[in-house]
Design an enzyme around this catalytic site. Structure first.
Site, short mmCIF file in Angstrom:
data_model
loop_
_atom_site.label_atom_id
_atom_site.label_comp_id
_atom_site.label_asym_id
_atom_site.label_seq_id
_atom_site.Cartn_x
_atom_site.Cartn_y
_atom_site.Cartn_z
N ARG A 46 19.24 -8.66 -3.23
CA ARG A 46 18.35 -8.21 -4.28
C ARG A 46 17.25 -9.48 -4.76
O ARG A 46 16.18 -9.28 -4.94
CB ARG A 46 19.10 -7.50 -5.33
CG ARG A 46 18.02 -7.11 -6.35
CD ARG A 46 18.23 -5.95 -7.20
NE ARG A 46 19.98 -5.70 -7.48
CZ ARG A 46 20.56 -6.38 -8.29
NH1 ARG A 46 20.09 -7.45 -8.98
NH2 ARG A 46 21.80 -6.34 -8.41
N TYR A 98 -5.81 5.97 -7.64
CA TYR A 98 -4.94 6.61 -6.76
C TYR A 98 -4.33 7.59 -7.58
O TYR A 98 -3.72 7.34 -8.57
CB TYR A 98 -4.14 5.57 -6.32
CG TYR A 98 -3.04 6.07 -5.22
CD1 TYR A 98 -3.10 6.97 -4.20
CD2 TYR A 98 -1.72 5.89 -5.80
CE1 TYR A 98 -2.39 7.35 -3.33
CE2 TYR A 98 -0.72 6.57 -4.77
CZ TYR A 98 -0.96 7.11 -3.98
OH TYR A 98 0.03 7.75 -2.93
N ASP A 170 -5.51 -3.60 -8.25
CA ASP A 170 -4.99 -2.82 -7.18
C ASP A 170 -5.99 -3.28 -5.94
O ASP A 170 -7.06 -2.52 -6.02
CB ASP A 170 -4.85 -1.44 -7.29
CG ASP A 170 -4.07 -0.83 -6.24
OD1 ASP A 170 -4.18 -1.30 -4.99
OD2 ASP A 170 -3.86 0.11 -6.36
N LYS A 195 -0.43 0.38 3.48
CA LYS A 195 -1.82 0.74 3.93
C LYS A 195 -2.31 -0.33 5.06
O LYS A 195 -1.56 -0.49 6.00
CB LYS A 195 -2.64 1.09 2.77
CG LYS A 195 -2.07 1.71 1.91
CD LYS A 195 -1.96 3.33 2.12
CE LYS A 195 -0.97 4.07 1.22
NZ LYS A 195 -1.54 4.03 -0.17
C1 LIG Z 1 -0.96 4.46 -1.26
C2 LIG Z 1 -1.59 3.64 -2.69
C3 LIG Z 1 -0.56 3.33 -3.64
C4 LIG Z 1 0.73 3.56 -3.68
O1 LIG Z 1 1.56 3.07 -2.63
P1 LIG Z 1 2.81 3.58 -1.84
O2 LIG Z 1 3.15 2.24 -0.87
O3 LIG Z 1 2.31 4.90 -1.18
O4 LIG Z 1 3.93 3.87 -2.90
C5 LIG Z 1 -1.37 2.52 -4.78
N1 LIG Z 1 -2.83 2.27 -4.81
C6 LIG Z 1 -3.46 2.75 -3.76
C7 LIG Z 1 -4.92 2.31 -3.87
C8 LIG Z 1 -3.12 3.34 -2.81
O5 LIG Z 1 -3.70 3.87 -1.91
#
Ligand SMILES: *Cc1c(COP(=O)(O)O)cnc(C)c1O
Length: 396
Positions: A46, A98, A170, A195
């Protein structure tokens, strides 16, 4: 070293014992200590895992930060970052976000007495006006999901620094290949690695990169204390995906540009949303496109008749995916806010994959034709009915 080289070489020259080109997956929860007071650098997985370390070092370098952290999802990463704050703290966030992030803020973190204000981060006056005595941070997406609003990260970070706040960005949509928020002044960058970084729709992951010793120490403590870390197998999958990030991003973007031109000319399409880029901030605009159809009635037919693009809820993979944000990714945002932002029931979002552009354009084109034809059949049927009834009633 250039970004393409850094990406292709992730993990190479790291396994000195064997010279493995691909860094191994260390499936070990615990590590033996040579003697009391000594450590190999690993004790419990961890806290640190060798495969995860390779990934964390890579993302820290790519984002030009000091420390990288790999987590079990993008949401876990955002949760860990927000554990920096305490009850009563206030955060200014982008209005268009998001949906899962908005849900975490409003339905989870609010219960722990964190306060949020949402502003259009393109407008510096409203960002500044939202800052109060208990504000601790500004959290933005740029471009935003799904409306592609672009905020000036440098200006926001400068304002934040003047007010003693931290800036969190982000960077999921553009990735470090097209945008590096830290050199622009951001303190923390977060990614859904699920993504573009993973890129193959096969792994769920989150990444954090921090700049500065104090914040990095705090995040390291929280990462280990909360424990939502990325497993070694998934760390390896992410490394594997990231090696081709440069090639994929170029192709996503090339395809997206072609599709944007096609959509802008299409008679069924009212509006197309694609980032334009901010000078000195972005090196490219990525592969995400949102577009508004002229009629809501066309949406179900379009989604049902796609043959190459899949109607599915993610983005950033080699396969093209189409999403209907108002009922999928953004369903947890109240309708009133959604409408204000522009996430209406005629909006579709396309994550452009790396297929041939002709196949993607052909697919959207035939699905839109289907929708229009179906509507014509209904309407003609309806009109004939009306004519029939009109004639019938006259004859009575
Ligand atoms: C998908 C997404 C998230 C969340 O991520 P997960 O891996 O699905 O938990 C956060 N911010 C953006 C811009 C996203 O597209």
């Amino acid at each position: 070293m250039n970004v393409e080289t850094k990406l292709a070489q992730i993990g190479n020259r790291r396994d000195e014992k064997t010279g493995a080109i691909n860094f191994p997956i260390y499936h070990s929860a615990a590590y033996q200590h040579p003697e009391l007071g000594e450590s190999t650098g690993y004790d419990y997985t961890r806290t640190a895992n060798p495969t995860r370390t390779v990934l964390e070092d890579a993302i820290a370098t790519l984002e030009k930060g000091d420390r990288g952290f790999a987590l079990s999802s993008g949401m876990a990463a955002i949760q860990v970052i927000f554990s920096l704050f305490s009850a009563g703290d206030h955060i200014v966030a982008s209005l268009d976000l998001y949906g899962g992030t908005y849900r975490l803020f409003e339905q989870v973190l609010r219960r722990f007495s964190l306060q949020f204000s949402y502003v259009d981060a393109r407008d510096m006056d409203s960002v500044e006006a939202a800052i109060g005595p208990s504000t601790k941070a500004i959290f933005i997406e740029s471009p935003t999901n799904p409306m592609m609003h672009e905020a000036d990260i440098h200006q926001i970070a400068r304002l934040a620094k003047n007010k003693g706040l931290i800036t969190i960005v982000d960077n999921t949509f553009l990735t470090p290949y097209f945008q590096n928020p830290i050199p622009l002044g951001a303190d923390i960058v977060v990614h859904s690695g699920t993504k573009y970084l993973g890129g193959h729709n096969d792994v769920l992951a989150g990444l954090i990169v921090s700049k500065g010793e104090e914040i990095s120490e705090k995040l390291s403590f929280l990462h280990n204390s909360i424990g939502a870390v990325l497993g070694p197998q998934d760390s390896w999958l992410l490394i594997r995906g990231m090696k081709t990030l440069a090639l994929r991003m170029e192709k996503h973007q090339r395809n997206a540009n072609k599709i944007v031109s096609f959509l802008k000319k299409h008679p069924c399409v009212e509006e197309v949303f694609y980032p334009e880029g901010i000078k000195g901030q972005t090196k490219g605009n990525g592969g995400m496109i949102s577009f508004r159809l002229k009629k809501k009635e066309w949406i179900p037919t379009v989604l049902k008749n796609l043959r190459v693009i899949s109607f599915a809820e993610s983005l950033g993979g080699v396969e093209s995916l189409m999403t209907y944000p108002s009922v999928q990714t953004h369903a947890d945002i109240p309708e009133e806010i959604r409408r204000k932002v522009g996430v209406c029931d005629r909006l579709l979002r396309l994550s452009t994959g790396i297929e041939h552009e002709e196949d993607l354009i052909g697919d959207i084109s035939q699905a839109l034709d289907y929708a229009v034809n179906e509507e014509n059949i209904h309407r003609n049927g309806g009109e004939l009915d009306e004519i029939f009834h009109a004639n019938h009633s006259q004859s009575l």
